[in-house]
Design a protein around this motif. Structure first.
Motif, mmCIF file in Angstrom:
data_model
loop_
_atom_site.group_PDB
_atom_site.id
_atom_site.type_symbol
_atom_site.label_atom_id
_atom_site.label_comp_id
_atom_site.label_asym_id
_atom_site.label_seq_id
_atom_site.Cartn_x
_atom_site.Cartn_y
_atom_site.Cartn_z
ATOM 1 N N PHE A 79 -14.941 -19.305 12.471
ATOM 2 C CA PHE A 79 -15.157 -20.598 12.302
ATOM 3 C C PHE A 79 -13.958 -21.391 12.791
ATOM 4 O O PHE A 79 -13.156 -21.712 11.873
ATOM 5 N N PRO A 80 -13.874 -21.639 14.219
ATOM 6 C CA PRO A 80 -12.689 -22.214 14.466
ATOM 7 C C PRO A 80 -12.201 -23.602 14.132
ATOM 8 O O PRO A 80 -11.157 -24.020 13.896
ATOM 9 N N ASP A 81 -13.444 -24.424 13.823
ATOM 10 C CA ASP A 81 -13.082 -25.696 13.238
ATOM 11 C C ASP A 81 -12.834 -25.541 11.653
ATOM 12 O O ASP A 81 -12.526 -26.892 11.037
ATOM 13 N N ALA A 82 -12.663 -24.712 10.979
ATOM 14 C CA ALA A 82 -12.433 -24.624 9.806
ATOM 15 C C ALA A 82 -11.041 -24.689 9.213
ATOM 16 O O ALA A 82 -10.379 -24.298 9.849
ATOM 17 N N GLY A 83 -10.796 -25.608 8.247
ATOM 18 C CA GLY A 83 -9.197 -25.909 7.994
ATOM 19 C C GLY A 83 -8.650 -26.791 9.015
ATOM 20 O O GLY A 83 -9.242 -27.260 10.111
ATOM 21 N N ASN A 84 -7.271 -27.071 8.796
ATOM 22 C CA ASN A 84 -6.628 -27.874 9.631
ATOM 23 C C ASN A 84 -5.296 -27.365 9.593
ATOM 24 O O ASN A 84 -4.657 -26.941 8.621
ATOM 25 N N SER A 85 -4.629 -27.675 10.803
ATOM 26 C CA SER A 85 -3.210 -27.067 10.959
ATOM 27 C C SER A 85 -2.011 -28.323 10.448
ATOM 28 O O SER A 85 -2.519 -29.579 10.731
ATOM 29 N N GLY A 86 -1.080 -28.009 10.320
ATOM 30 C CA GLY A 86 0.177 -29.005 9.858
ATOM 31 C C GLY A 86 0.559 -29.338 8.568
ATOM 32 O O GLY A 86 1.632 -29.908 8.364
ATOM 33 N N GLN A 181 -27.565 -23.622 10.597
ATOM 34 C CA GLN A 181 -27.986 -22.848 9.412
ATOM 35 C C GLN A 181 -27.311 -22.837 8.176
ATOM 36 O O GLN A 181 -27.684 -22.456 7.029
ATOM 37 N N ALA A 182 -26.305 -23.732 8.009
ATOM 38 C CA ALA A 182 -25.504 -24.217 6.869
ATOM 39 C C ALA A 182 -26.266 -24.803 5.943
ATOM 40 O O ALA A 182 -26.885 -25.749 6.215
ATOM 41 N N HIS A 183 -26.236 -24.186 4.791
ATOM 42 C CA HIS A 183 -26.878 -25.216 3.536
ATOM 43 C C HIS A 183 -26.198 -24.846 2.462
ATOM 44 O O HIS A 183 -26.154 -23.832 1.990
ATOM 45 N N GLU A 191 -31.785 -32.423 -10.704
ATOM 46 C CA GLU A 191 -30.611 -31.202 -10.747
ATOM 47 C C GLU A 191 -30.197 -31.076 -9.281
ATOM 48 O O GLU A 191 -30.774 -30.868 -8.267
ATOM 49 N N TRP A 192 -28.837 -31.279 -9.198
ATOM 50 C CA TRP A 192 -28.247 -31.204 -7.787
ATOM 51 C C TRP A 192 -26.921 -30.217 -8.100
ATOM 52 O O TRP A 192 -26.285 -30.428 -8.857
ATOM 53 N N THR A 193 -26.731 -29.334 -7.007
ATOM 54 C CA THR A 193 -25.848 -28.385 -7.127
ATOM 55 C C THR A 193 -25.260 -28.319 -5.702
ATOM 56 O O THR A 193 -26.008 -28.335 -4.607
ATOM 57 N N VAL A 194 -23.749 -28.174 -5.446
ATOM 58 C CA VAL A 194 -23.173 -28.161 -4.047
ATOM 59 C C VAL A 194 -22.449 -26.940 -4.406
ATOM 60 O O VAL A 194 -21.529 -26.668 -5.115
ATOM 61 N N ALA A 195 -22.791 -25.818 -3.533
ATOM 62 C CA ALA A 195 -22.137 -24.627 -3.663
ATOM 63 C C ALA A 195 -22.698 -23.530 -2.640
ATOM 64 O O ALA A 195 -23.686 -23.492 -1.988
ATOM 65 N N GLY A 196 -21.775 -22.872 -1.763
ATOM 66 C CA GLY A 196 -21.839 -22.081 -0.793
ATOM 67 C C GLY A 196 -20.598 -21.360 -0.055
ATOM 68 O O GLY A 196 -19.514 -21.857 -0.382
ATOM 69 N N GLU A 197 -21.030 -20.295 0.669
ATOM 70 C CA GLU A 197 -19.996 -19.594 1.435
ATOM 71 C C GLU A 197 -20.498 -19.265 2.751
ATOM 72 O O GLU A 197 -21.539 -18.720 2.957
ATOM 73 N N PRO A 198 -20.014 -19.490 3.655
ATOM 74 C CA PRO A 198 -18.395 -19.919 3.945
ATOM 75 C C PRO A 198 -18.172 -21.330 3.831
ATOM 76 O O PRO A 198 -16.819 -21.923 3.706
ATOM 77 N N GLU A 199 -19.266 -22.172 3.794
ATOM 78 C CA GLU A 199 -19.169 -23.552 3.978
ATOM 79 C C GLU A 199 -19.562 -24.279 2.519
ATOM 80 O O GLU A 199 -20.695 -24.024 2.305
ATOM 81 N N SER A 200 -18.868 -25.243 1.898
ATOM 82 C CA SER A 200 -19.618 -25.979 1.116
ATOM 83 C C SER A 200 -18.750 -27.242 0.770
ATOM 84 O O SER A 200 -19.095 -28.290 0.308
#
Length: 513
Positions: A79-86, A181-183, A191-200
């Motif tokens: 996941f090259p765009d995950a996170g940020n440097s610096g 495909q990320a959900h 009722e609403w929930t935000v949870a997921g791996e590797p993205e959320s």
């Protein structure tokens, strides 16, 4: 994270930054008195400008030449765009105002971070709309780039090794965000929930969204008074008492968390609170479940304390100060997710009497492996899921179930003739197979290692690895395992971690018969 199925079958810089600098004064005595007076008047102004320039950046007159642009990613191979440097984040302070009618949020996040290099600009991950950005209380420029990268340009560069405060006002409807495909967002009735791996995380707060950068979490959610808002850590308050029709739920984590391990659940829940083994717990079950199913789910969640005591026998002291669990109404694609201190469970899974005990063991084992010790990169997923999956075997073994070695033999016999399964290696499963073979090949590898090096070395390795917080790689784990024995483990790791074929059934590969 765990599968839904109890059986878990094998899978067939762009802008210039200007800094205030004092100009170098040239004082020349003249015979004209007004010029002398002008010189006297402008001298304090020069001093003030110099002090302002120093306080803005703390690294002197050549600051702009040294400042660099942080990158929109940490070069994770999957996941090259995950996170940020610096920079590294120290703490997130998140305040959310949830609008039921529009299913949207108006929010503010304050990120306290430390710059790892002098920064002219940097990125945060946020898929929602960015409305305003400040750095150290001063308006900053911002620009959206792609799905989640938001480039922030502070008014003045940030000095290396200095702390800074980023405040982001943002808004939007998380349910409208789609990425391939990320959900990560779930909605079922009110009722609403935000949870997921590797993205959320990008669905609901700005962050350095990579498991290698953990931080404290302080999360407040304002909701109508007839709803509850659940998150990680300790429940500090459920109602500020300042509004008649709204409550603000305030959750605080006392140990740092990876971003994907934070979650948010809003809805009508039956909640139980108390203390188990000195740790506060909060269990929450959706009111959309029947009264009978709510009772059954809460009975299972109440087993968390006893489950932790069994896991502590194998892995050492539980690494967090809170315990909990949440069961929403959604039909989630996973059986459970190891959100820190308070796993999110699929109702279908938690209501399965045979599966629920090992599912809870799996998710709570993640508190050591995945939550306390986080991934260096996503291809190190073995460190998380192999241990959590083996913990199901170890838990069963210690509570009257089948020995873990019998599970190794049974699972190996079921899979040895499936070449597609073994083509997914543990050293490089690939992003598309991140949550496939690991749940089966991973625990087999660990039990085989246990057979090779013996119980004392195996559990010493688990305790020393799981109790020490940090972000570490699979390669580091293999080195730690080797340090526990005089047996050369390279052939063993070649067979179980690297090879795209089934290991031979030999004693050297951890088979006892």
């Amino acid at each position: 994270m765990s599968s839904v199925s109890p059986d878990w079958p094998p899978p067939d810089p762009r802008s210039v930054v200007h800094q205030h600098r004092p100009s170098r004064a040239a004082y020349a005595f003249a015979v004209v008195l007004p010029l002398i007076l002008i010189g006297i008047l402008i001298a304090p102004l020069g001093v003030a400008l110099a002090l302002r320039a120093k306080s803005a950046g703390d690294f002197g007159a050549d600051q702009p030449r040294n400042a660099v642009d942080g990158g929109p990613g940490l070069d994770d191979p999957y996941f090259p765009d995950a996170g940020n440097s610096g920079y590294d984040v120290v703490k997130y302070e998140i305040s959310i105002d949830w609008d039921v009618a529009t299913q949207s949020m108006h929010s503010t996040a304050t990120i306290i971070a430390r710059a790892t290099e002098p920064l002219a600009s940097f990125y945060v991950d946020l898929a929602l709309q960015t409305d305003k950005v400040e750095v150290n209380g001063v308006d900053a420029g911002f620009e959206k780039d792609g799905f989640q990268d938001v480039r922030v340009t502070p008014a003045d560069p940030i000095a290396a090794d200095s702390s800074f405060e980023l405040t982001v006002n943002y808004s939007g409807a998380p349910g409208q965000i789609v990425r391939d495909q990320a959900h990560a967002w779930w909605a079922t009735g009110e009722e609403w929930t935000v949870a997921g791996e590797p993205e959320s995380a990008a669905w609901w707060f700005p962050s350095n969204d990579h498991p290698s950068d953990v931080a404290l979490m302080d999360i407040s959610i304002r909701v109508p008074a007839d709803l509850q808002a659940i998150s990680i850590g300790r429940l500090e308050s459920a109602d500020t008492g300042t509004e008649q029709d709204f409550n603000t739920w305030h959750w605080v984590s006392r140990q740092p968390s990876a971003t994907y391990l934070a979650f948010l659940a809003i809805g009508k829940y039956q909640i139980e609170q108390g203390i188990v083994d000195g740790r506060p717990y909060v269990y929450a079950v959706s009111m959309q479940l029947s009264a009978e199913d709510r009772k059954k789910a809460l009975v299972q969640l109440q087993k968390s304390g006893a489950t932790i005591r069994v896991l502590e026998q194998m892995f050492g002291p539980y690494p967090f100060t809170e315990v909990g669990g949440v069961v929403p109404a959604h039909r989630m694609w996973f059986g459970g997710l190891e959100t820190q201190t308070r796993p999110v469970y699929n109702a279908r899974s938690i209501l399965n009497d045979d599966y629920a005990p090992v599912l809870i063991a799996h998710e709570l084992a993640h508190m050591w492996f995945g939550d306390n010790v986080t991934l260096r990169q996503w291809d190190d997923i073995f460190n998380n899921e192999a241990y959590a999956s083996w913990a199901q075997w170890g838990f069963a073994e210690r509570t009257g179930g089948r020995p873990a070695d019998a599970k190794l033999n049974e699972t190996y016999e079921k899979t040895k003739g499936q070449p597609k399964f073994w083509q997914i290696t543990m050293i490089d499963p690939g992003p598309d197979n991140l949550f496939d073979a690991i749940y089966v090949r991973g625990p087999m590898a660990l039990q085989a290692l246990r057979n090779v090096i013996g119980d004392e070395a195996f559990f010493t390795l688990a305790r020393e690895w799981g109790e020490r917080p940090g972000s570490r790689s699979l390669e580091e784990w293999m080195a730690a395992a080797q340090s526990q024995t005089t047996i050369d483990l390279k052939p063993f790791f070649d067979a179980w971690i690297f090879a795209p074929v089934a290991p031979a059934r030999t004693a050297a590969n951890g088979f006892r018969d």
